[in-house]
Write a protein that holds these residues in place. Structure first.
Motif, short mmCIF file in Angstrom:
data_model
loop_
_atom_site.label_atom_id
_atom_site.label_comp_id
_atom_site.label_asym_id
_atom_site.label_seq_id
_atom_site.Cartn_x
_atom_site.Cartn_y
_atom_site.Cartn_z
N HIS A 71 0.84 -1.20 0.00
CA HIS A 71 0.00 0.00 0.00
C HIS A 71 0.88 1.25 0.00
O HIS A 71 1.99 1.25 0.54
CB HIS A 71 -0.92 0.04 1.23
CG HIS A 71 -1.96 -1.04 1.24
ND1 HIS A 71 -3.15 -0.92 0.53
CD2 HIS A 71 -1.98 -2.25 1.85
CE1 HIS A 71 -3.86 -2.02 0.72
NE2 HIS A 71 -3.18 -2.84 1.51
N ASN B 162 -5.37 6.37 -0.38
CA ASN B 162 -4.58 5.15 -0.24
C ASN B 162 -4.65 4.40 -1.56
O ASN B 162 -5.72 4.27 -2.16
CB ASN B 162 -5.13 4.29 0.90
CG ASN B 162 -4.46 2.93 0.95
OD1 ASN B 162 -3.24 2.84 0.98
ND2 ASN B 162 -5.26 1.88 0.97
N GLU C 178 -3.35 0.80 -3.63
CA GLU C 178 -2.76 -0.54 -3.52
C GLU C 178 -1.54 -0.65 -4.44
O GLU C 178 -1.58 -0.24 -5.60
CB GLU C 178 -3.80 -1.59 -3.91
CG GLU C 178 -3.32 -3.02 -3.73
CD GLU C 178 -4.39 -4.03 -4.07
OE1 GLU C 178 -4.07 -5.23 -4.16
OE2 GLU C 178 -5.55 -3.60 -4.28
N SER D 258 4.83 -1.39 3.36
CA SER D 258 3.87 -0.34 3.08
C SER D 258 4.53 1.00 3.30
O SER D 258 5.45 1.13 4.12
CB SER D 258 2.64 -0.46 3.99
OG SER D 258 1.87 -1.59 3.64
#
Length: 483
Positions: free
Chosen positions: A338, A351, A353, A361
């Motif tokens: 992420h 946010n 992916e 992340s």
């Protein structure tokens, strides 16, 4: 010598950056104290200075040509576009704020004070300052509040020469038209012209040169030839031209919409047995042995754009067939699970992916990390480079880092199967040992690698030799008042 000279151009890519670098090297070889300066630069290729700030990559190269450390004063305003209408504004090496085009246009009259302060600081430390303009001084829509061309030269009382690229065609129209669109005082400030990238017999040009001088009253200080294969860092444009070798190890770099610091990969085009290929938007990625995801000024938007191209699926297929993938800076962030931007550092908050190829992340935060780094990569291979990023990447689990840095930090990560790696370090291919180790990890055993720093230095000398041969430098210095 004491004073300053500004190189302006009739167009973007007329040769301003290269001419400034060459003039700096000429003066440095003559034992002069000289520094480069660019009031305002718009580029996603940047470098970290010795005094801990961020400037355009071209100014760092020009400082190298001058034989001095790069300083934030050499490029006091750097604009790093994150969209077609918005850019991050860097003032004297540090992030000021993100601004849209109209807000920055209004702000330029305030930014001029920063520009003039930086210029004065250089003048106190160096005998001569060679200044580079941006784009063209004749862009009518940008004349108001200009700080990049005549809007700087006038308050700084800096003499100007104008360079034009004859390889584009229309060189006399470019020069005369540019001069005609300047004010009377600006025209008087122009001391003459340089014609760049000429191919052919100079005798065929002499009549035009005589006409130009008679028409404008300005001398032509010289006609520079087209210098074949001049291997210097590009200011912004990606050089996609390369003679490809059959059966060579192929490295593919997808060209993201907001790709940044693509000069990271220039070193690879000089390595024997390696083909560097840029993946063009709208086309499938070419067959590759190694795919490198580059940096980006808008990582979440470029991650979505990469998916829109279908490149995510092609990267997965590349890995299934045994290829390797390396992510650098923004590319490293894309390899994770992420990318969080809760405060809208690069764009609107949100946010996105990632590709999920590394268990990590990233959270984008205020406070850009600007470091020059040294250490080792993939064990004990010597590494030098720099960091420019505003994200913190947290690796989940106990993955091996890609690099160990001299300040006791580790950097990046290598996947458990050893086929995917990420790093925040720019310039990691410039050091021969690091380049060799990374290529070996990717499956390429080329043996000895080219010393890119030595190659760059030799190219700067070749450029300076060309200027000394084809320019009337004595007349140029006299006309500029710095002889």
């Amino acid at each position: 010598m004491r004073g300053a000279l500004m190189v302006q151009g009739t167009t973007s890519d007329a040769g301003k950056s290269v001419l400034v670098a060459g003039l700096c090297r000429v003066l440095a070889r003559d034992g002069q104290s000289v520094a480069p300066f660019k009031p305002q630069n718009m580029s996603l290729n940047s470098a970290v200075t010795d005094d801990g700030g961020e400037i355009g990559r071209a100014q760092a190269l020009q400082a190298e040509a001058a034989g001095i450390p790069a300083s934030v004063d050499m490029n006091p305003v750097l604009l790093k576009p994150s969209s077609d209408t918005r850019a991050q504004v860097i003032l004297r090496g540090q992030v000021f704020k993100a601004m849209d085009a109209m807000s920055y246009h209004d702000y330029k009259s305030i930014a001029l004070a920063t520009v003039l302060d930086a210029f004065t600081a250089l003048r106190t430390r160096y005998d001569t300052v060679i200044v580079e303009g941006a784009g063209s001084p004749a862009e009518i829509n940008l004349r108001e509040r200009d700080i990049a061309n005549m809007g700087f030269a006038e308050p700084a009382d800096c003499p100007v020469i104008i360079v034009a690229d004859i390889d584009r065609g229309g060189v006399f129209a470019h020069l005369v038209g540019t001069l005609e669109l300047l004010s009377h005082s600006e025209q008087h400030r122009v001391k003459g012209f340089v014609i760049n990238r000429f191919r052919g017999d100079i005798k065929l040009l002499e009549g035009g040169l005589d006409w130009l001088q008679e028409r404008t009253g300005k001398p032509v200080f010289g006609v520079l030839p087209f210098i074949e294969n001049l291997r210097l860092d590009a200011e912004d444009a990606i050089d996609t031209d390369q003679a490809l070798t059959q059966n060579a190890f192929t490295v593919v770099v997808p060209v993201l919409k907001r790709i940044s610091n693509h000069t990271d990969f220039d070193a690879l085009r000089h390595q024997p047995g390696v083909n560097l290929v840029y993946g063009a938007p709208g086309h499938p990625l070419p067959p590759a042995d190694l795919i490198i995801l580059p940096g980006s000024k808008n990582v979440r938007a470029d991650m979505q754009w990469l998916r829109k191209q279908g490149w995510d699926k092609q990267i997965m297929k590349h890995l299934r067939f045994g290829g390797k993938v390396l992510g650098v800076c923004g590319g490293y962030q894309m390899l994770g699970q992420h990318i969080h931007d809760p405060d809208g550092i690069e764009d609107s908050p949100g946010n996105t992916e990632g590709l999920g190829l590394l268990p990590c992340s990233t959270v984008l935060k205020d406070g850009k990390q600007l470091h020059q780094v040294a250490g080792t990569v993939l064990g004990d291979a010597k590494l030098r480079g720099y960091e420019i990023h505003c994200g913190e990447t947290h690796v989940l689990g106990d993955l091996e880092p890609l690099a160990q840095l001299a300040d006791d930090r580790s950097d990046g990560a290598i996947s458990e199967d050893g086929r995917v790696a990420g790093t925040y370090i720019h310039g990691l291919f410039d050091e021969p040992e690091a380049c060799q180790a990374l290529l070996k990890w990717a499956g390429c055993n080329t043996g000895a690698t080219v010393d890119v720093a030595a190659l760059r230095n030799a190219e700067l000398d070749r450029l300076a030799d060309t200027l000394e041969h084809h320019l009337d430098l004595a007349a140029l210095w006299r006309a500029a008042g710095i002889a």
